[in-house]
Design a protein around this motif. Structure first.
Motif, mmCIF file in Angstrom:
data_model
loop_
_atom_site.group_PDB
_atom_site.id
_atom_site.type_symbol
_atom_site.label_atom_id
_atom_site.label_comp_id
_atom_site.label_asym_id
_atom_site.label_seq_id
_atom_site.Cartn_x
_atom_site.Cartn_y
_atom_site.Cartn_z
ATOM 1 N N VAL A 52 4.973 0.288 6.601
ATOM 2 C CA VAL A 52 6.223 -0.231 6.161
ATOM 3 C C VAL A 52 6.779 -1.008 7.217
ATOM 4 N N SER A 53 8.072 -1.869 6.905
ATOM 5 C CA SER A 53 8.453 -2.857 7.498
ATOM 6 C C SER A 53 8.405 -2.736 8.948
ATOM 7 N N GLY A 54 8.572 -1.459 9.565
ATOM 8 C CA GLY A 54 8.754 -1.364 10.878
ATOM 9 C C GLY A 54 7.460 -1.182 11.583
ATOM 10 N N GLY A 55 6.401 -1.395 11.067
ATOM 11 C CA GLY A 55 5.004 -1.003 11.498
ATOM 12 C C GLY A 55 4.611 0.351 11.461
ATOM 13 N N ARG A 56 5.355 1.412 11.148
ATOM 14 C CA ARG A 56 4.857 2.719 10.936
ATOM 15 C C ARG A 56 3.653 2.708 9.940
ATOM 16 N N THR A 57 2.753 3.609 10.228
ATOM 17 C CA THR A 57 1.547 3.669 9.284
ATOM 18 C C THR A 57 1.338 5.164 9.277
ATOM 19 N N ASN A 58 0.581 5.187 7.898
ATOM 20 C CA ASN A 58 0.075 6.837 7.683
ATOM 21 C C ASN A 58 -1.181 6.558 7.132
ATOM 22 N N TYR A 59 -2.030 7.676 7.407
ATOM 23 C CA TYR A 59 -3.459 7.483 6.757
ATOM 24 C C TYR A 59 -3.846 8.800 6.180
ATOM 25 N N ALA A 60 -4.650 8.849 5.289
ATOM 26 C CA ALA A 60 -5.166 10.268 4.677
ATOM 27 C C ALA A 60 -6.047 10.814 5.908
ATOM 28 N N ASP A 61 -6.268 12.058 5.887
ATOM 29 C CA ASP A 61 -7.125 12.432 7.006
ATOM 30 C C ASP A 61 -8.423 12.235 6.993
ATOM 31 N N SER A 62 -9.060 11.776 5.736
ATOM 32 C CA SER A 62 -10.476 11.515 5.524
ATOM 33 C C SER A 62 -10.633 10.184 6.233
ATOM 34 N N VAL A 63 -9.760 9.401 6.355
ATOM 35 C CA VAL A 63 -9.954 7.952 7.087
ATOM 36 C C VAL A 63 -9.342 7.706 8.161
ATOM 37 N N LYS A 64 -8.817 8.893 9.000
ATOM 38 C CA LYS A 64 -8.270 8.449 10.294
ATOM 39 C C LYS A 64 -9.070 8.074 11.322
ATOM 40 N N GLY A 65 -8.996 7.301 11.877
ATOM 41 C CA GLY A 65 -9.781 6.725 13.221
ATOM 42 C C GLY A 65 -10.579 5.826 12.516
ATOM 43 N N ARG A 66 -10.809 5.564 11.180
ATOM 44 C CA ARG A 66 -11.900 4.688 10.828
ATOM 45 C C ARG A 66 -11.269 3.454 10.124
ATOM 46 N N PHE A 67 -10.204 3.985 9.423
ATOM 47 C CA PHE A 67 -9.392 2.706 8.481
ATOM 48 C C PHE A 67 -8.340 2.184 9.351
ATOM 49 N N THR A 68 -8.022 0.904 9.481
ATOM 50 C CA THR A 68 -6.459 0.493 9.874
ATOM 51 C C THR A 68 -5.979 -0.411 8.692
ATOM 52 N N ILE A 69 -4.673 -0.034 8.517
ATOM 53 C CA ILE A 69 -3.905 -1.109 7.750
ATOM 54 C C ILE A 69 -2.932 -1.982 8.361
#
Length: 119
Positions: A52-69
């Motif tokens: 979101v605009s403030g930079g807060r991110t969220n990830y699916a558990d299956s991709v945490k630590g591997r993917f970056t948005i």
């Protein structure tokens, strides 16, 4: 008219990396929010990552630590950097974008880009 085009998909071996891009065209001032989704053959679409605009991110558990948005308002582009790819990451990846259109927002979907991870 605001449009979104994804790119960067392709064939990669297990353990490899790809960076997907989500380019927004049209007259926009910023990107308020971006969410990447994916849909594998025979499976339901699932959320992969969001920002979101403030930079807060969220990830699916299956991709945490591997993917970056991430997103770059100046380039009107969002990215999904994918590392340590696994065969189960194979899917069509689509981005959803929300941009300000005062006094409201415009929400746009891209057409998707195919990621295939070989074992």
């Amino acid at each position: 008219q605001v449009q979104v085009v994804e790119s960067g998909g392709g064939l990669v071996q297990t353990g490899g990396s790809l960076r997907l891009s989500c380019a927004v065209s049209g007259t926009i001032f910023s990107i308020n929010a971006v969410t990447w989704y994916r849909q594998a053959p025979g499976k339901q679409r699932e959320l992969v990552a969001g920002i979101v605009s403030g930079g807060r991110t969220n990830y699916a558990d299956s991709v945490k630590g591997r993917f970056t948005i991430s997103k770059d308002n100046a380039k009107k582009t969002a990215y999904l950097t994918m590392n340590s790819l696994k065969p189960e990451d194979t899917a069509v990846y689509s981005c959803w974008v929300r941009v300000p259109n005062p006094p409201k927002y415009v929400e746009v979907w891209g057409q998707g880009t195919l990621v295939t991870v070989s074992s």
